[in-house]
Scaffold this active site. Structure first.
Site, PDB file in Angstrom:
ATOM      1  N   LYS A  77       0.752  -1.153   0.011  1.00  0.00           N
ATOM      2  CA  LYS A  77      -0.014   0.058   0.029  1.00  0.00           C
ATOM      3  C   LYS A  77       0.886   1.413   0.104  1.00  0.00           C
ATOM      4  O   LYS A  77       0.334   2.190   0.394  1.00  0.00           O
ATOM      5  CB  LYS A  77      -0.965  -0.070   1.173  1.00  0.00           C
ATOM      6  CG  LYS A  77      -1.648  -1.356   1.433  1.00  0.00           C
ATOM      7  CD  LYS A  77      -2.339  -2.123   0.359  1.00  0.00           C
ATOM      8  CE  LYS A  77      -3.240  -1.161  -0.371  1.00  0.00           C
ATOM      9  NZ  LYS A  77      -3.747  -1.889  -1.834  1.00  0.00           N
ATOM     10  N   HIS A  99       6.807  -7.638  -2.204  1.00  0.00           N
ATOM     11  CA  HIS A  99       6.748  -6.999  -0.894  1.00  0.00           C
ATOM     12  C   HIS A  99       7.804  -7.342   0.096  1.00  0.00           C
ATOM     13  O   HIS A  99       7.932  -6.881   1.300  1.00  0.00           O
ATOM     14  CB  HIS A  99       5.547  -6.988  -0.191  1.00  0.00           C
ATOM     15  CG  HIS A  99       4.225  -6.350  -1.007  1.00  0.00           C
ATOM     16  ND1 HIS A  99       4.757  -4.890  -1.483  1.00  0.00           N
ATOM     17  CD2 HIS A  99       3.233  -6.713  -1.582  1.00  0.00           C
ATOM     18  CE1 HIS A  99       3.290  -4.584  -2.275  1.00  0.00           C
ATOM     19  NE2 HIS A  99       2.614  -5.555  -2.387  1.00  0.00           N
ATOM     20  N   SER A 148      -4.609   3.197   3.792  1.00  0.00           N
ATOM     21  CA  SER A 148      -4.640   2.259   2.900  1.00  0.00           C
ATOM     22  C   SER A 148      -4.933   0.896   3.231  1.00  0.00           C
ATOM     23  O   SER A 148      -5.539  -0.064   2.741  1.00  0.00           O
ATOM     24  CB  SER A 148      -3.615   2.453   1.943  1.00  0.00           C
ATOM     25  OG  SER A 148      -3.891   1.993   0.723  1.00  0.00           O
TER      26      SER A 148
END
Length: 356
Positions: free
Chosen positions: A85, A147, A177
């Site tokens: 995010k 990620h 987010s």
């Protein structure tokens, strides 16, 4: 021009039919090891397990373990990395558009018919599905995404024979987010995560892929040690000056824009193609899905595409607490994140989508 831009004419998006591997190689059986790891269920329905010091989503853990052992980076690979995010979707679109600008006309570009996550595959999920051969079959140069915190990367990536682009974002906006995205993933029978609970878990670092501060700091330090291999970007700076950011990206990627391209407005075409409004308006990003078993439609990756939305969701006290943690965690690093926490609305609005 193609001869001047050897790195800008090979990547192809992963077409839906290419995702169906005839004989996938399932990752090794890590079930016993995973079941013994510490468990966190606060971000349900996605459970996380503490693996090598970081909270990792349980569904992708087998893939990450397999990837650590078997993934081999190529010297011309480009890795688009981020904490979840933090602007991943936008960075994927920009890097893909830059690298393929001589291959596809802008009015018939793959990004007009496919989500950026289809064009730049998520390695963790691909390995977890036993479809690592998809990545092996991709032509060079590949653009790949994960990620993973830096310490968890496969050794072949950490050797930095390849290039890494990392994007970070104000932790306050990252939290907002993350909260929206997680609540969209929850089953209808499940109560939404209270924002106060999400706030506390975020402050403690009990989030998918661990503490945002540790995640960002590791990549920042690598960018300082080897700036020719790791490009560190801030989401807010890309928003403020997309032209400068796209030129910088292309230069780092090894396919800079020629004077002729700049004169003809190619840089502006890339920016327009990858703009939030353009991507959000596309049919594929309104109703499409990354794959049939994924619970969310592609519109989950698009909400406002702006900086500072945290002011609409947290109290001034919450914002100041996050800023204090950020200052403490990054002290002495030379890195600053986010703005000063000013007066903010404590009310939480009803929008149920995730930030760009």
């Amino acid at each position: 021009m193609a001869a001047q831009l050897p790195l800008c004419n090979s990547p192809t998006p992963m077409e839906p039919q290419e995702k169906k591997v005839a004989d996938p190689r399932p990752p090794s059986n890590y079930a016993d090891l995973i079941s013994a790891l510490p468990l966190e269920e606060g971000w349900a329905p996605v459970r996380t397990r503490k693996f090598q010091g970081f909270w990792i989503p349980e569904p992708v853990l087998p893939g990450i373990m397999d990837m650590q052992q078997n993934f081999k980076a190529r010297p011309d690979d480009l890795f688009v990395l981020s904490y979840p995010k933090s602007g991943t979707t936008w960075l994927k679109a920009l890097t893909y558009a830059i690298m393929t600008r001589t291959q596809y006309p802008f009015d018939h570009h793959p990004l007009l018919g496919q989500n950026p996550h289809d064009c730049v595959p998520f390695m963790d999920r691909t390995y977890a599905k036993g479809q690592a051969s998809e990545l092996d079959a991709m032509p060079s140069p590949r653009i790949l995404n994960t990620h993973l915190p830096y310490p968890l990367l496969p050794d072949s990536i950490k050797s930095l024979c390849c290039k890494v682009i990392y994007v970070c974002r104000d932790p306050k906006d990252v939290l907002v987010s993350r909260w929206y995205f997680s609540n969209r993933m929850r089953l209808q029978s499940m109560e939404p995560i209270p924002f106060t609970k999400a706030f506390e878990m975020f402050c403690e670092g009990s989030c998918p892929y661990g503490s945002v501060w540790e995640h960002v700091l590791e990549y920042w330090e690598e960018s300082q040690r080897r700036p020719e291999k790791v490009l560190f970007l801030k989401y807010e700076e890309i928003l403020e000056d997309p032209l400068r950011s796209v030129l910088r990206l292309a230069e780092f990627m090894g396919c800079p824009f020629s004077p002729e391209e700049e004169k003809e407005g190619v840089v502006e075409e890339v920016i327009k193609l990858c703009s939030f409004d353009k991507l959000k308006s596309l049919e594929v990003n309104k109703t499409g899905k990354l794959h049939p078993d994924f619970p969310l439609t592609n519109d989950s990756y698009f909400r406002k595409g702006e900086a500072g939305d945290w002011r609409n969701h947290m109290s001034p006290e919450m914002a100041r607490k996050l800023d204090r943690i950020t200052e403490q965690k990054l002290e002495g690093s030379g890195l600053t994140l986010g703005g000063v926490a000013v007066e903010a609305s404590a009310a939480i609005n009803g929008d149920d989508q995730a930030l760009f």
